[in-house]
Enzyme design. Structure first.
Site, PDB file in Angstrom:
ATOM      1  CG  HIS A   1      13.246 -12.623  60.844  1.00  0.00           C
ATOM      2  ND1 HIS A   1      14.538 -13.094  60.658  1.00  0.00           N
ATOM      3  CD2 HIS A   1      12.581 -13.631  61.485  1.00  0.00           C
ATOM      4  CE1 HIS A   1      14.637 -14.318  61.149  1.00  0.00           C
ATOM      5  NE2 HIS A   1      13.465 -14.667  61.658  1.00  0.00           N
TER       6      HIS A   1
ATOM      7  CG  HIS B   1      10.846 -15.799  64.143  1.00  0.00           C
ATOM      8  ND1 HIS B   1      10.936 -16.463  62.941  1.00  0.00           N
ATOM      9  CD2 HIS B   1       9.633 -16.138  64.668  1.00  0.00           C
ATOM     10  CE1 HIS B   1       9.831 -17.174  62.741  1.00  0.00           C
ATOM     11  NE2 HIS B   1       9.028 -16.984  63.780  1.00  0.00           N
TER      12      HIS B   1
ATOM     13  CG  ASP C   1      15.009 -17.772  66.559  1.00  0.00           C
ATOM     14  OD1 ASP C   1      13.944 -17.225  66.214  1.00  0.00           O
ATOM     15  OD2 ASP C   1      15.720 -18.418  65.750  1.00  0.00           O
ATOM     16  CG  HIS C   2      16.649 -14.371  64.090  1.00  0.00           C
ATOM     17  ND1 HIS C   2      17.608 -14.492  63.108  1.00  0.00           N
ATOM     18  CD2 HIS C   2      15.934 -15.525  64.057  1.00  0.00           C
ATOM     19  CE1 HIS C   2      17.464 -15.669  62.491  1.00  0.00           C
ATOM     20  NE2 HIS C   2      16.458 -16.304  63.056  1.00  0.00           N
TER      21      HIS C   2
ATOM     22  CG  HIS D   1      11.191 -16.580  57.673  1.00  0.00           C
ATOM     23  ND1 HIS D   1      11.382 -17.935  57.688  1.00  0.00           N
ATOM     24  CD2 HIS D   1      11.279 -16.178  58.986  1.00  0.00           C
ATOM     25  CE1 HIS D   1      11.568 -18.349  58.933  1.00  0.00           C
ATOM     26  NE2 HIS D   1      11.501 -17.301  59.741  1.00  0.00           N
TER      27      HIS D   1
ATOM     28  CG  ASP E   1      15.414 -17.580  60.102  1.00  0.00           C
ATOM     29  OD1 ASP E   1      16.647 -17.735  60.070  1.00  0.00           O
ATOM     30  OD2 ASP E   1      14.710 -17.858  61.087  1.00  0.00           O
TER      31      ASP E   1
ATOM     32  CG  HIS F   1      19.032 -20.073  62.156  1.00  0.00           C
ATOM     33  ND1 HIS F   1      18.687 -20.668  63.346  1.00  0.00           N
ATOM     34  CD2 HIS F   1      17.949 -19.358  61.771  1.00  0.00           C
ATOM     35  CE1 HIS F   1      17.454 -20.302  63.668  1.00  0.00           C
ATOM     36  NE2 HIS F   1      16.983 -19.500  62.722  1.00  0.00           N
TER      37      HIS F   1
END
Length: 358
Positions: free
Chosen positions: A113, A115, A117-118, A210, A233, A308
């Site tokens: 996805h 986000h 932080d990914h 998510h 996530d 994670h």
């Protein structure tokens, strides 16, 4: 003076003289150590050293919360000689290099996805893919609908830097055609979609929950009779449990609500209302270690690897508190993931071999 005192004095003298000599030649010794270490590290190619089978390395087990020992979410899956990175959090590309797995050899990046932080390690990954391998084609980036915008944004951000690299190093080292990334979007018309089938490897994306982040997927990898899943996530997911049936390894995200609630309370008591709200909100779209263990048991996974990790775990003394009651809910081994861990599933075998590349 007794003989024991004489021996002690002589030993002390040797230590002092040795220390003074080391200090006097510190620069020369440092140069020798650096030269020796560099020669050893430059020749490391752990991809070539792996046997045939399916392998997964943890190049980032952390989260957006600061933790110097853990890069952001990052996994590397190797099937035979094919290498794919799954998510690329901050520091993930650097960790790959330290693990002796050159990003220049990556066959693609898969995003679960979008986000931040990914994806916030994507810039260094595509730069290393280009410069470490003198790549003539950009890095393929697979993801659900919307991945085009992510790749286009990073390409735009790095466009000026690309001109500097070419001007400085020359087109033989950094071919202009190899810069950046190229989007490879796939559609999720149902609960699963086959993303890639090549060289005996099958990669299947599956939907996870998510919310409100959509689309969000996990990935299953099948190769030479071995299999693994990466959750992405998600809250506890029945679709994950069905798609990941009988995998050898399930790599699952994990958030401990009790520990995060303590962070929420501490932030609130300090007047940090925004931080307290964030700590409260993140609890409703992740999976606890106990729930991840239940999913692994339902799926019949051979091993559960938690990654994670939220909140940060700067010491292994915190692992028991983080895991809570997870061990009673899964009959197989549970591993709290750490950066540099490698899990190998040899072809034609049932074993799971563990090693460390850091």
């Amino acid at each position: 003076m007794t003989w024991l005192k004489r021996i002690g004095l002589a030993a002390l003298t040797l230590v002092l003289v040795g220390g003074m000599a080391a200090y006097a030649f510190q620069a020369r010794i440092g140069m020798w150590l650096f030269e020796r270490g560099t020669a050893q590290r430059m020749g490391v190619d752990n991809l070539a050293a792996l046997g045939d089978g399916l392998h997964i390395g943890l190049c980032g087990t952390g989260s957006p919360m600061p933790n110097l020992d853990r890069a952001g979410p990052c996994n590397v899956v190797i099937a035979g000689k094919q290498m794919f990175v799954v998510d690329i959090g901050e520091g993930g590309a650097e960790t790959l290099n330290v693990m002796g797995l050159s990003p220049g050899q990556a066959d693609g990046l898969l995003l679960t996805h979008f986000h931040s932080d990914h994806i916030d390690g994507f810039g260094p990954l595509m730069l290393f893919h280009w410069t470490r391998g003198s790549s003539t084609a950009p890095l393929p980036v697979y993801g659900p609908a919307g991945v085009e915008a992510i790749v286009a944004g990073f390409n735009a951000a790095y466009a000026t830097d690309n001109t500097y690299r070419i001007a400085h190093h020359g087109t033989a080292v950094v071919p202009p055609s190899g810069a950046g990334g190229v989007a490879r979007p796939f559609e999720m018309a149902g609960p699963t979609a086959v993303v890639l089938e090549r060289g005996g490897l099958k990669i299947t994306a599956f939907t996870v929950n998510h919310d409100p982040i959509k689309p969000s997927v996990g990935y299953r990898f099948d190769y030479e009779g071995r299999s693994l899943c990466i959750s992405g996530d998600t809250k506890k997911s029945s679709n994950l449990e069905a798609v990941c049936k009988d995998v050898d390894i399930l790599v699952h995200e994990a958030l401990n609500p009790g520990l995060v609630q303590k962070m929420e309370a501490a932030a609130g008591a300090d007047g940090q209302t925004g931080a307290a709200k964030i700590m409260h909100d993140i609890q409703d779209y992740h999976t606890s270690p106990e729930e991840a263990a239940e999913s692994a048991e339902t799926a019949g996974a051979g091993m559960l690897v938690l990654s994670h990790l939220v909140p940060p775990l700067p010491s292994r003394w915190l692992y028991a508190a983080f895991l809570g009651d997870a061990a009673s809910r899964f009959s197989g081994p549970i591993v709290v993931g750490e950066d540099g861990m490698m899990f190998s599933l040899p072809a034609g075998s049932k074993t799971i071999d563990r090693s460390r590349l850091i």
